[in-house]
Scaffold this motif. Structure first.
Motif, short mmCIF file in Angstrom:
data_model
loop_
_atom_site.label_atom_id
_atom_site.label_comp_id
_atom_site.label_asym_id
_atom_site.label_seq_id
_atom_site.Cartn_x
_atom_site.Cartn_y
_atom_site.Cartn_z
N ALA A 130 -8.15 -12.39 21.95
CA ALA A 130 -7.84 -11.70 20.70
C ALA A 130 -6.38 -11.28 20.77
O ALA A 130 -6.01 -10.39 21.55
CB ALA A 130 -8.74 -10.48 20.49
N LEU A 131 -5.54 -11.92 19.96
CA LEU A 131 -4.11 -11.61 20.01
C LEU A 131 -3.83 -10.28 19.33
O LEU A 131 -4.37 -9.97 18.27
CB LEU A 131 -3.31 -12.72 19.31
CG LEU A 131 -3.29 -14.09 20.00
CD1 LEU A 131 -2.39 -15.05 19.25
CD2 LEU A 131 -2.82 -13.96 21.45
N VAL A 132 -2.97 -9.50 19.99
CA VAL A 132 -2.50 -8.23 19.43
C VAL A 132 -0.99 -8.16 19.61
O VAL A 132 -0.43 -8.80 20.51
CB VAL A 132 -3.17 -7.02 20.13
CG1 VAL A 132 -4.68 -7.05 19.93
CG2 VAL A 132 -2.83 -6.98 21.61
N ASP A 133 -0.33 -7.40 18.76
CA ASP A 133 1.11 -7.21 18.90
C ASP A 133 1.40 -6.28 20.06
O ASP A 133 0.70 -5.28 20.27
CB ASP A 133 1.70 -6.63 17.61
CG ASP A 133 1.62 -7.61 16.44
OD1 ASP A 133 1.60 -8.82 16.71
OD2 ASP A 133 1.57 -7.15 15.28
N THR A 134 2.42 -6.60 20.81
CA THR A 134 2.76 -5.75 21.96
C THR A 134 3.47 -4.47 21.52
O THR A 134 3.47 -3.48 22.27
CB THR A 134 3.67 -6.52 22.93
OG1 THR A 134 4.86 -6.94 22.24
CG2 THR A 134 2.96 -7.72 23.49
N GLU A 135 4.03 -4.48 20.33
CA GLU A 135 4.86 -3.36 19.91
C GLU A 135 4.11 -2.03 19.89
O GLU A 135 4.66 -0.99 20.24
CB GLU A 135 5.45 -3.64 18.51
CG GLU A 135 6.44 -2.59 18.05
CD GLU A 135 7.04 -2.94 16.70
OE1 GLU A 135 7.73 -2.08 16.12
OE2 GLU A 135 6.83 -4.08 16.22
N GLY A 136 2.85 -2.03 19.51
CA GLY A 136 2.13 -0.77 19.38
C GLY A 136 1.29 -0.39 20.57
O GLY A 136 0.55 0.61 20.52
N LEU A 137 1.39 -1.11 21.70
CA LEU A 137 0.49 -0.86 22.81
C LEU A 137 0.72 0.51 23.47
O LEU A 137 -0.23 1.16 23.91
CB LEU A 137 0.61 -1.98 23.85
CG LEU A 137 0.03 -3.33 23.44
CD1 LEU A 137 0.25 -4.36 24.54
CD2 LEU A 137 -1.46 -3.21 23.12
N ASP A 138 1.99 0.93 23.56
CA ASP A 138 2.26 2.23 24.19
C ASP A 138 1.65 3.37 23.40
O ASP A 138 1.15 4.36 23.96
CB ASP A 138 3.77 2.44 24.33
CG ASP A 138 4.32 1.79 25.59
OD1 ASP A 138 3.51 1.37 26.45
OD2 ASP A 138 5.55 1.67 25.72
N LYS A 139 1.66 3.24 22.06
CA LYS A 139 1.08 4.30 21.23
C LYS A 139 -0.44 4.26 21.26
O LYS A 139 -1.09 5.32 21.24
CB LYS A 139 1.57 4.13 19.79
CG LYS A 139 3.06 4.41 19.61
CD LYS A 139 3.47 4.25 18.15
CE LYS A 139 4.96 4.52 17.99
NZ LYS A 139 5.40 4.35 16.57
#
Length: 674
Positions: free
Chosen positions: A251-260
């Motif tokens: 399941a692809l997710v954007d890496t940009e929001g992972l820290d939040k």
């Protein structure tokens, strides 16, 4: 014969009596022979090809309980290991380039047992110190990232795998992990056998913690902390059965929001520490990572320190001093893997080098052991077998026209790669030296991990293999629609360039056919000619396949399992591999006939003998019993005999009669591609 006492008689009479005695003796012997029970008839190619072709080898390679299996392919694996040993010994004494110097130093450091003992736990001292420095929640995520960097995955797994939506691209996969036992179910099952293993594992955790510096008065408490944390991780994990389909982990997710999203795990910072700059990764189980994020925030630092310290020791134990190795073997080797003895030192060190620096070994192995003439021969035969499969698709009677069209397109796009992959490896590794095997393992493991991380986000999946060229392997790569033929497999008995040319088709060619058929059979139907993950067979194709191979199920069900009384081969369990074996022989024979239309009788026989000799095998009773219940491959005798008994060319070659064991009635014969 009893002595006969006679009175003096005329000489002529005496001579006549002696002559009669002699005749009488011969007659008695003949009567005894006639009355004696008959022994088994001589084994011929028409009664049992396998025993006929392998008689001497089988007699010389008997095994007893506990000795596992001896086989022709096992001998090939042993040869490849010996070649690697020789290569490393030469690199240790007289390296010819920088990579050989690195390998030679790595090898020398591992063989120096005295130095390994003196080194003790020093190789992991800096890692332990990093963990001991954890004071607060915000220290945990950087410590996790640092351990992943050196190839010690903790709490979860993260690695490069093909993108299921674009099979030429690699993406990073965040998946569950972090446990010392192989299945999350161990931590919750209540049966006696599982509880015993958990108890033994708990003792192992205690032993490793002691070796990594936990004080005696803290051992029980810290062991309990490790087990408690792993139970929490296991409770958040999915059952392994739910993860067997690769799509369940995609399941692809954007890496940009992972820290939040995961504030305590700081997965964005984790990716940066691994050198990953991709804009997307796969994270198919957000609930698992949410639970991990909660654990980071809720558990005290001391519990994390105990858990991480144990996993450092657990991962590195095989490469440290004897006390570590013994502890690791007592649990992982003896209890989990069922081994009866620790690996020899050379075996252990070679395994470590291949795990941590396998691509370095690959380059040197191919240069040393794959002659250009052998590569050329392998390429020629593989191409001829591929052409035979094209003809087989045309002849096929169980495929629908639409499936045939797609099969042809997929075969046209299929690539054949011989020897080694095209590599984009950076061999810049810091000098290792010969002083510390454990430290060298960490250096090489860090390098290998960085190379894997470089794959993420790149359209480079076709540039690597998932098998090392120094490992005997001949396999169809479903994701990349290619045949992979490793350098190490291009040796006897698979490809003996000194043998009669027709033999090459019965051994190597048939294995190529076995694997190429997987591109368009029940396995290959899952990916189409464009590389899209979809099922391109119709229900009619599925039915046609089952109708064709149901006969194989019945055929193999009728075979007794060699060495086991009252046990039959499981035709249903071995169906797909039996079909691929048959396909391989069909295609290789077709390729041979096309290449040599006027093939002599000796060549025809050599083809079939080569196939049978490929599967020579002797298994101990305990191993055979286990294989009969679990292996998807039939035993060697029936891998040899089963397929060829379906070929009219076989009985024609050896002039077998209708009632011979190797002759199957025409209506019972199975055909896949002939």
């Amino acid at each position: 014969m009893p002595i006969q006492h006679t009175l003096a008689r005329p000489a002529l009479l005496a001579a006549s009596i002696a002559l009669l005695v002699g005749l009488s003796s011969d007659a008695d012997a003949q009567r005894r022979r006639a009355a004696a029970p008959k022994g088994p008839p001589p084994v011929t190619a028409c009664t049992d090809l396998y025993s006929f072709a392998n008689k001497d080898w089988l007699a010389a390679n008997m095994v007893v309980a506990g000795q596992g299996t001896r086989s022709a392919l096992g001998e090939l694996q042993a040869l490849a290991l010996t070649q690697q040993h020789d290569l490393l010994n030469a690199a240790m004494t007289s390296p010819q380039n920088d990579v050989q110097r690195l390998l030679g130093d790595f090898w020398a450091s591992g063989l120096d047992e005295a130095a390994v003992e003196a080194d003790g736990a020093k190789p992991i001292a800096s890692l332990i110190a990093r963990i001991d420095g954890i004071r607060r929640t915000r220290d945990i995520a950087p410590a996790l990232a640092a351990l992943h960097q050196v190839g010690i995955p903790v709490l979860f797994e993260f690695g490069a795998e093909v993108d299921l939506a674009d099979l030429n691209r690699h993406v990073g996969y965040f998946t569950q992990g972090g446990l010392g036992l192989p299945d999350p179910a161990y931590y919750s099952r209540g049966d006696a056998e599982t509880q015993q293993i958990v108890s033994q594992y708990t003792q192992y955790v205690r032993n490793i913690l002691a070796l990594t510096g936990t004080a005696e008065d803290r051992l029980d408490a810290e062991t309990a902390l490790v087990i408690d944390l792993e139970r929490r991780i296991a409770a958040a994990s999915k059952p392994l059965a739910e993860l067997r389909d690769p799509r369940a982990q995609y399941a692809l997710v954007d890496t940009e929001g992972l820290d939040k999203q995961y504030r305590r795990l700081q997965l964005g910072e984790f990716l940066a520490a691994q050198g990953v700059q991709a804009t997307q990764v796969s994270l198919a189980n957000p609930e698992f990572f949410t639970q991990l994020d909660t654990l980071v925030n809720s558990l005290k630092a001391d519990q994390w320190k105990a858990y991480l310290r144990f996993h450092i020791g657990n991962a590195m134990a095989p490469y440290l001093s004897k006390s570590f190795r013994d502890a690791e073997y007592d649990f992982h080797g003896r209890i989990l893997r069922g081994e009866t003895a620790q690996p020899e030192r050379q075996q252990l060190v070679l395994g470590a080098i291949n795990r941590a620096a396998g691509p370095m070994m690959s380059r040197e192995y191919v240069a040393a052991y794959l002659p250009d003439a052998t590569r050329a021969r392998a390429e020629t035969i593989a191409g001829q077998v591929r052409d035979a499969l094209g003809r087989g698709i045309e002849r096929n009677t169980w495929m629908t026209p639409a499936a045939k069209t797609e099969a042809k397109a997929k075969l046209a796009a299929l690539q054949i790669e011989i020897g080694a992959p095209v590599q984009d490896i950076d061999y810049t590794v810091q000098p290792m030296g010969r002083a510390s095997f454990g430290s060298n393992m960490l250096i090489a493991s860090t390098w290998r991990h960085a190379q894997e991380m470089r794959r993420i986000g790149q359209a480079n999946a076709a540039r690597r293999w998932d098998v090392l060229p120094q490992t005997p392997a001949l396999a169809y790569d479903l994701a990349q629609n290619r045949l992979i033929v490793s350098a190490a497999v291009l040796q006897p008995p698979v490809l003996d360039v000194a043998a009669e040319a027709a033999t090459h088709y019965g051994t190597y060619g048939a294995l190529v056919g076995h694997e190429l058929s997987r591109a368009i059979d029940i396995k290959g139907k899952l990916v189409d000619s464009s590389g899209t993950v979809r099922t391109w067979w119709s229900t009619d194709d599925d039915a046609g396949w089952l109708t064709a191979t149901d006969k194989l199920v019945s055929q193999y069900n009728g075979y007794g399992y060699p060495g086991l009384t009252g046990m039959q081969v499981n035709g249903a369990l071995t169906r797909d591999e039996n079909a691929a074996d048959l396909a391989g022989v069909e295609l290789a024979w077709d390729a041979l006939q096309q290449a040599n239309p006027e093939l002599a009788q000796s060549g025809k026989e050599a083809f079939f003998r080569g196939w049978a000799q490929l599967w020579r095998q002797q298994s101990a009773i305990d191993t055979a019993t286990r294989n009969a219940a679990t292996s998807v491959h039939a035993p060697g005798q029936w891998r040899a005999n089963g397929p060829v008994s379906n070929l009219p060319a076989y009985t024609e070659t050896f002039k077998c009669g209708a009632n011979d064991a190797m002759t199957r009635k025409a209506e019972d014969q199975v055909r896949i591609w002939r």
